[in-house]
Design an enzyme around this catalytic site. Structure first.
Site, PDB file in Angstrom:
ATOM      1  N   SER A   1       2.547  34.101 -31.834  1.00  0.00           N
ATOM      2  CA  SER A   1       2.343  35.341 -31.087  1.00  0.00           C
ATOM      3  C   SER A   1       2.188  36.531 -32.048  1.00  0.00           C
ATOM      4  O   SER A   1       1.298  36.544 -32.883  1.00  0.00           O
ATOM      5  CB  SER A   1       3.488  35.558 -30.092  1.00  0.00           C
ATOM      6  OG  SER A   1       3.223  36.625 -29.216  1.00  0.00           O
TER       7      SER A   1
ATOM      8  N   ASP B   1      -2.488  31.022 -20.916  1.00  0.00           N
ATOM      9  CA  ASP B   1      -1.715  32.112 -21.514  1.00  0.00           C
ATOM     10  C   ASP B   1      -2.064  33.426 -20.816  1.00  0.00           C
ATOM     11  O   ASP B   1      -3.198  33.894 -20.892  1.00  0.00           O
ATOM     12  CB  ASP B   1      -2.026  32.203 -23.010  1.00  0.00           C
ATOM     13  CG  ASP B   1      -1.048  33.092 -23.762  1.00  0.00           C
ATOM     14  OD1 ASP B   1      -0.520  34.044 -23.158  1.00  0.00           O
ATOM     15  OD2 ASP B   1      -0.838  32.851 -24.962  1.00  0.00           O
TER      16      ASP B   1
ATOM     17  N   HIS C   1       2.037  31.033 -22.610  1.00  0.00           N
ATOM     18  CA  HIS C   1       2.222  31.706 -23.892  1.00  0.00           C
ATOM     19  C   HIS C   1       3.333  31.083 -24.736  1.00  0.00           C
ATOM     20  O   HIS C   1       3.252  31.098 -25.960  1.00  0.00           O
ATOM     21  CB  HIS C   1       2.537  33.189 -23.651  1.00  0.00           C
ATOM     22  CG  HIS C   1       2.597  34.006 -24.900  1.00  0.00           C
ATOM     23  ND1 HIS C   1       1.483  34.251 -25.678  1.00  0.00           N
ATOM     24  CD2 HIS C   1       3.641  34.635 -25.520  1.00  0.00           C
ATOM     25  CE1 HIS C   1       1.829  35.004 -26.719  1.00  0.00           C
ATOM     26  NE2 HIS C   1       3.133  35.237 -26.645  1.00  0.00           N
TER      27      HIS C   1
END
Length: 380
Positions: free
Chosen positions: A226, A293, A322
């Site tokens: 991320s 996501d 995610h």
């Protein structure tokens, strides 16, 4: 909306307040879920209680410790800061001392129990790494005595305590050591969280792996999850920090492209211009991204893959969001298989290369990524 946000960032950049704005809008440091306690030789003899905590066949032995002070939620953060000041005596310990990783209890359910994290699959050692201006960065080292080591950059709104179970699963299923560092302002790490400091954090972690723990550059596989894709790609694109491989999970192409994927040219004040920097990474790159996501679109992964010169694989599994790639029952086994194959690929690749450092470093031909970007003058 796009032009409003970019205009605000540009104005703050020209006024010298850009880093403050980034800190406010992009980073979400949580309350600390752990602390580090200076390790002593006889420390374990005084521990009273033992308990087991297992998930996915990982057996972690947790030893509960009665806290020296009975604290409540209101003064908890003050207590943590006081302990950190007391145990960091680097004049007495000129080398980096080892710390036990203390998982703090949930005060609402388990009021008086903290415990030292132990594992049957690897040694668990924590460190404070010195940064500039007398700041310290917390790190954890899960040593499996493997040939390769993962340098892990965590996601937003979490600290080392929150990702520890994930890291232990990774060590067990891949048989690979892991070194995870924590961003400035998160958990037990000092400082202010912004992209400039986060890049300095990963540089310090890499240097510690080389000079303190004795790893070779090509043994290091950088893993960015991320927001951790930002420092990871920045490190891998810098010719001063050669590595063996790069893994990007749920990464983004740049900060402003999170608002609009249609941006063509990265502004100098953007946060983590990954799309510009990844083209300067020459080591093997494995990109994975969930097709479902909702936080960062899979289009970011596709853009990064298009710019990658040594792409190992772009993997976009279905029904993955995610943050559940390694926890989803249907994809978990495949996830770890792919990671292990990538690590094996890097090992074989390195064995066939006479000059490992030259091959597996960023491109060093006089060019520098994003020469007009703010990072060029602010990082060092």
């Amino acid at each position: 909306m796009q032009y409003f946000v970019t205009g605000i960032l540009q104005s703050f950049g020209l006024c010298g307040l850009r880093n403050d704005l980034i800190h406010l809008v992009a980073f979400r440091p949580p309350s600390a879920t752990y602390e580090l306690r200076l390790r002593k030789q006889n420390n374990h003899k005084n521990l009273k209680k033992m308990r087991k905590n297992s998930s996915d066949k990982i057996q972690v032995t947790d030893q509960s410790i009665k806290s020296d002070l009975q604290i409540n939620k209101e003064n908890h953060s003050q207590y943590i800061n006081k302990r950190r000041r007391n145990i960091r005596n680097f004049e007495e310990y000129p080398e980096y001392p080892e710390y036990d990783f203390i998982k703090l209890s949930d005060k609402s359910t388990d009021e008086n129990e903290d415990y030292v994290v132990r594992s049957d699959i690897c040694s668990v050692t924590a460190y404070f790494i010195s940064l500039k201006k007398n700041k310290q960065m917390a790190c954890i080292y899960l040593n499996r005595n493997s040939e390769q080591i993962i340098l892990f950059s965590h996601g937003n709104a979490c600290d080392l305590g929150m990702i520890l179970d994930k890291l232990l699963k990774f060590v067990q299923h891949t048989n690979t050591s892991v070194f995870a560092y924590e961003y400035s302002g998160y958990g037990q790490s000092d400082g202010i969280s912004n992209d400039i400091n986060v890049i300095r954090n990963i540089y310090a972690a890499y240097t510690f792996l080389i000079h303190q723990l004795g790893y070779k550059p090509t043994q290091i596989i950088v893993y960015g999850y991320s927001i951790g894709s930002g420092p990871s790609i920045t490190l891998a694109s810098n010719s001063q920090f050669p590595i063996g491989g790069l893994i990007i999970q749920s990464g983004f192409s740049s900060g402003l492209r999170m608002i609009s994927i249609q941006i063509d040219q990265t502004p100098f004040y953007d946060m983590f211009p990954n799309i510009d920097r990844i083209q300067f990474v020459s080591c093997p790159v494995f990109i994975m991204h969930g097709a479902n996501d909702k936080v960062i679109s899979e289009q970011h992964a596709k853009l990064l893959a298009e710019k990658t010169k040594n792409l190992y694989e772009l993997w976009i599994p279905h029904n993955i969001g995610h943050c559940n790639m390694e926890s989803d029952a249907l994809n978990r086994e495949l996830y770890f298989q792919k990671i292990k194959k990538f690590i094996q690929y890097i090992q074989i690749e390195n064995l066939s290369i006479p000059d490992l450092i030259l091959k597996n470093t960023a491109i060093s031909d006089g060019k520098t990524p994003s020469t007009s970007h703010l990072y060029q003058t602010k990082i060092f």
